[in-house]
Design a protein around this motif. Sequence first.
Motif, PDB file in Angstrom:
ATOM      1  N   ARG A 127       5.227   2.125  -8.841  1.00 49.11           N
ATOM      2  CA  ARG A 127       6.057   1.799  -7.695  1.00 49.11           C
ATOM      3  C   ARG A 127       5.210   1.345  -6.527  1.00 49.11           C
ATOM      4  NH1 ARG A 127      10.059   6.698  -9.142  1.00 49.11           N
ATOM      5  NH2 ARG A 127      11.476   5.459 -10.429  1.00 49.11           N
ATOM      6  N   PRO A 128       5.753   0.459  -5.690  1.00 51.43           N
ATOM      7  CA  PRO A 128       4.973  -0.056  -4.563  1.00 51.43           C
ATOM      8  C   PRO A 128       4.717   1.023  -3.530  1.00 51.43           C
ATOM      9  CG  PRO A 128       7.257  -0.769  -4.390  1.00 51.43           C
ATOM     10  CD  PRO A 128       7.118  -0.100  -5.725  1.00 51.43           C
ATOM     11  N   ASP A 129       3.632   0.884  -2.808  1.00 48.09           N
ATOM     12  CA  ASP A 129       3.337   1.792  -1.706  1.00 48.09           C
ATOM     13  C   ASP A 129       4.188   1.368  -0.512  1.00 48.09           C
ATOM     14  OD1 ASP A 129       2.353   3.494   0.157  1.00 48.09           O
ATOM     15  OD2 ASP A 129       0.361   2.603   0.286  1.00 48.09           O
ATOM     16  N   ILE A 172      10.489  -3.011  -7.364  1.00 45.78           N
ATOM     17  CA  ILE A 172      10.351  -1.654  -6.793  1.00 45.78           C
ATOM     18  C   ILE A 172       9.957  -0.630  -7.849  1.00 45.78           C
ATOM     19  CG2 ILE A 172      11.944  -2.123  -4.896  1.00 45.78           C
ATOM     20  CD1 ILE A 172      14.073  -0.562  -6.405  1.00 45.78           C
ATOM     21  N   GLY A 173       9.606  -1.107  -9.038  1.00 44.73           N
ATOM     22  CA  GLY A 173       9.130  -0.192 -10.070  1.00 44.73           C
ATOM     23  C   GLY A 173      10.187   0.768 -10.561  1.00 44.73           C
ATOM     24  N   ASP A 174      11.391   0.251 -10.836  1.00 45.52           N
ATOM     25  CA  ASP A 174      12.510   1.121 -11.208  1.00 45.52           C
ATOM     26  C   ASP A 174      12.746   1.158 -12.711  1.00 45.52           C
ATOM     27  OD1 ASP A 174      14.430   2.944 -10.390  1.00 45.52           O
ATOM     28  OD2 ASP A 174      16.020   1.443 -10.237  1.00 45.52           O
ATOM     29  N   TRP A 175      11.696   0.885 -13.508  1.00 45.46           N
ATOM     30  CA  TRP A 175      11.769   1.029 -14.959  1.00 45.46           C
ATOM     31  C   TRP A 175      10.989   2.278 -15.365  1.00 45.46           C
ATOM     32  CZ3 TRP A 175      15.242  -2.076 -16.942  1.00 45.46           C
ATOM     33  CH2 TRP A 175      15.459  -3.340 -16.383  1.00 45.46           C
ATOM     34  N   PRO A 176      11.295   2.880 -16.485  1.00 41.38           N
ATOM     35  CA  PRO A 176      10.568   4.079 -16.923  1.00 41.38           C
ATOM     36  C   PRO A 176       9.066   3.832 -16.981  1.00 41.38           C
ATOM     37  CG  PRO A 176      12.511   3.747 -18.289  1.00 41.38           C
ATOM     38  CD  PRO A 176      12.390   2.522 -17.422  1.00 41.38           C
ATOM     39  N   GLY A 177       8.311   4.670 -16.289  1.00 41.38           N
ATOM     40  CA  GLY A 177       6.852   4.582 -16.316  1.00 41.38           C
ATOM     41  C   GLY A 177       6.255   3.497 -15.461  1.00 41.38           C
ATOM     42  N   GLY A 183      12.316  -0.615   5.653  1.00 43.28           N
ATOM     43  CA  GLY A 183      12.185  -0.556   4.202  1.00 43.28           C
ATOM     44  C   GLY A 183      13.099  -1.493   3.446  1.00 43.28           C
ATOM     45  N   THR A 184      14.051  -2.112   4.144  1.00 41.58           N
ATOM     46  CA  THR A 184      14.917  -3.091   3.499  1.00 41.58           C
ATOM     47  C   THR A 184      14.078  -4.261   2.987  1.00 41.58           C
ATOM     48  OG1 THR A 184      16.794  -2.508   4.916  1.00 41.58           O
ATOM     49  CG2 THR A 184      16.853  -4.676   3.882  1.00 41.58           C
ATOM     50  N   ARG A 185      14.407  -4.712   1.781  1.00 40.01           N
ATOM     51  CA  ARG A 185      13.698  -5.841   1.187  1.00 40.01           C
ATOM     52  C   ARG A 185      14.679  -6.982   0.958  1.00 40.01           C
ATOM     53  NH1 ARG A 185       8.704  -4.583  -1.772  1.00 40.01           N
ATOM     54  NH2 ARG A 185       8.049  -2.519  -1.090  1.00 40.01           N
ATOM     55  N   LEU A 210      11.268   4.572  -0.083  1.00 40.60           N
ATOM     56  CA  LEU A 210      12.160   4.535  -1.234  1.00 40.60           C
ATOM     57  C   LEU A 210      12.954   5.834  -1.313  1.00 40.60           C
ATOM     58  CD1 LEU A 210       9.909   2.934  -4.008  1.00 40.60           C
ATOM     59  CD2 LEU A 210      11.881   1.906  -2.875  1.00 40.60           C
ATOM     60  N   PRO A 211      14.163   5.800  -1.872  1.00 43.35           N
ATOM     61  CA  PRO A 211      14.995   7.011  -1.911  1.00 43.35           C
ATOM     62  C   PRO A 211      14.381   8.113  -2.768  1.00 43.35           C
ATOM     63  CG  PRO A 211      15.986   5.253  -3.198  1.00 43.35           C
ATOM     64  CD  PRO A 211      14.851   4.642  -2.446  1.00 43.35           C
ATOM     65  N   ASP A 212      14.740   9.328  -2.446  1.00 40.50           N
ATOM     66  CA  ASP A 212      14.249  10.494  -3.179  1.00 40.50           C
ATOM     67  C   ASP A 212      15.164  10.760  -4.369  1.00 40.50           C
ATOM     68  OD1 ASP A 212      12.743  12.682  -3.864  1.00 40.50           O
ATOM     69  OD2 ASP A 212      13.775  14.039  -2.474  1.00 40.50           O
ATOM     70  N   THR A 213      15.282   9.782  -5.235  1.00 37.99           N
ATOM     71  CA  THR A 213      16.107   9.878  -6.427  1.00 37.99           C
ATOM     72  C   THR A 213      15.299   9.358  -7.608  1.00 37.99           C
ATOM     73  OG1 THR A 213      17.029   7.683  -5.940  1.00 37.99           O
ATOM     74  CG2 THR A 213      18.319   9.591  -5.232  1.00 37.99           C
ATOM     75  N   GLU A 214      15.683   9.803  -8.821  1.00 43.46           N
ATOM     76  CA  GLU A 214      14.939   9.369 -10.002  1.00 43.46           C
ATOM     77  C   GLU A 214      15.025   7.856 -10.157  1.00 43.46           C
ATOM     78  OE1 GLU A 214      14.826  10.025 -14.865  1.00 43.46           O
ATOM     79  OE2 GLU A 214      16.123  11.268 -13.598  1.00 43.46           O
ATOM     80  N   ARG A 215      16.231   7.321 -10.032  1.00 47.23           N
ATOM     81  CA  ARG A 215      16.426   5.878 -10.059  1.00 47.23           C
ATOM     82  C   ARG A 215      16.477   5.364  -8.631  1.00 47.23           C
ATOM     83  NH1 ARG A 215      20.757   3.918 -14.501  1.00 47.23           N
ATOM     84  NH2 ARG A 215      20.152   1.962 -13.483  1.00 47.23           N
ATOM     85  N   LYS A 216      15.791   4.287  -8.382  1.00 48.51           N
ATOM     86  CA  LYS A 216      15.695   3.773  -7.015  1.00 48.51           C
ATOM     87  C   LYS A 216      16.813   2.787  -6.687  1.00 48.51           C
ATOM     88  CE  LYS A 216      12.165   6.341  -6.681  1.00 48.51           C
ATOM     89  NZ  LYS A 216      12.353   7.675  -6.059  1.00 48.51           N
ATOM     90  N   ILE A 217      17.459   2.225  -7.709  1.00 46.18           N
ATOM     91  CA  ILE A 217      18.678   1.453  -7.492  1.00 46.18           C
ATOM     92  C   ILE A 217      19.827   2.260  -8.080  1.00 46.18           C
ATOM     93  CG2 ILE A 217      19.945  -0.675  -7.986  1.00 46.18           C
ATOM     94  CD1 ILE A 217      17.275  -2.116  -8.188  1.00 46.18           C
ATOM     95  N   THR A 218      20.598   2.868  -7.214  1.00 41.22           N
ATOM     96  CA  THR A 218      21.703   3.721  -7.650  1.00 41.22           C
ATOM     97  C   THR A 218      23.048   3.040  -7.494  1.00 41.22           C
ATOM     98  OG1 THR A 218      21.871   4.722  -5.447  1.00 41.22           O
ATOM     99  CG2 THR A 218      20.426   5.820  -7.035  1.00 41.22           C
ATOM    100  N   ASN A 219      23.130   2.056  -6.593  1.00 39.24           N
ATOM    101  CA  ASN A 219      24.393   1.384  -6.288  1.00 39.24           C
ATOM    102  C   ASN A 219      24.189  -0.132  -6.275  1.00 39.24           C
ATOM    103  OD1 ASN A 219      24.419   4.155  -4.981  1.00 39.24           O
ATOM    104  ND2 ASN A 219      26.541   3.580  -4.647  1.00 39.24           N
TER     105      ASN A 219
END
Length: 409
Positions: A185-187, A177-182, A102-104, A192-201
């Motif tokens: 997201r890619p299939d 990775i579709g990390d903006w509101p609405g 899953g690393t990009r 992808l992490p099970d978090t609301e935001r996909k880039i956390t760090n």
Amino acid sequence: MTLVLDHTLPQVAEGAGSSAAPAKPTLAGMSRARLSEALAVAGVSEKQLRMRTTQLWRWLYITGATSFDEMTDVSKALRTELEARYTLDRPEIVTEQVSVDGTRKWLLRLPRRGHEARAPEIETVYIPEADRGTLCISSQVGCTLTCSFCHTGTQRLVRNLEASEIVGQILLARDRIGDWPGAKRPDDGGLLPDTERKITNVVLMGMGEPLYNFDNVREAMEVASDGEGLSLSKRRITLSTSGVVPEIARWGELSGTMLAISLHAVRDDLRDELVPINKKYPIKELLEACRTYPGVSNAKRITFEYVMLKGVNDSPADAKELVRLLAGIPAKINLIPFNPWPGSRYECSDWETIERFADIVNKAGYASPVRTPRGRDILAACGQLKSESVRLRARERAQPTVDATEPGA
């Protein structure tokens, strides 16, 4: 299977177009102050500057707008004027590779500056885990430090990245990775992490030594951590340095982010070979800077990165000396299995050796996770990043029509 999405555009002959009008600058990645300056150039009155800056800021860093037409609360006249002068472009994707884990990894092309005959390129990596998503960004094109185990170190420094080019990597990754509101997201098969935001760090562990591009990196991290925009916690931003000792305290005072030290050896003679900056700032000076790092505490520990090289730095004696050296520093130790790259003369330590090393460090009371190699199949793992950009010789910069495919001095 590794997926490679090739976004390469038709190439322009080297040196061609050097007399063409410069590309319009992008507003994407700019700080508030620079946005305000850009709006003033576009004719916004001083009375309206603050309001208009806030509007653009929100569209750029909360919504993720990629078109001026999306900015519905901005007058059509101003949008037209902005579009005539600026873009909202991110760095251009040359290739996108997706690892089996899953690393990009994105190879990104930046706009040419001055007499650059070629557009420089950098690499950016996104690493998803179950509870977090870490984006590894670059701060320079190439590097000056020539660390012998690092692939980036085989590429000479081309130039520093501007603050907007550093922030642009974050925006580009959020787009992809579709990390903006609405956003859609890619299939990705559930990777992808099970978090609301996909880039956390965000970690400044990509190409380059960030403390050698201090001002631009600092400005970029201020944009990234602004609570009314990208809103990344400074505790989730980590700057990794190979040991630019005079800048460590200043970074802590002015930035407030987490700190990581690329250590890799416990003796000066060996570290001189692995991390040549050690000849200028030896281990004793480096660790003293860590002991006095502003805000360092058990709640804000310094991370020491230690790459495991077979028969080089991985003995029990090395582990015990590491514990002795770090005594009194609130720290955790990341043990990094060496990630091979073409032409490297090192091998990764055996797993049993790494476990024995980790056990010694753990028993001394230090957290010492062994970093699971990610993205090795696409050369996206720690120490594997490199682009083909080259620095031009002085005479080549003075002759824009030169073929710049030959490595520079």
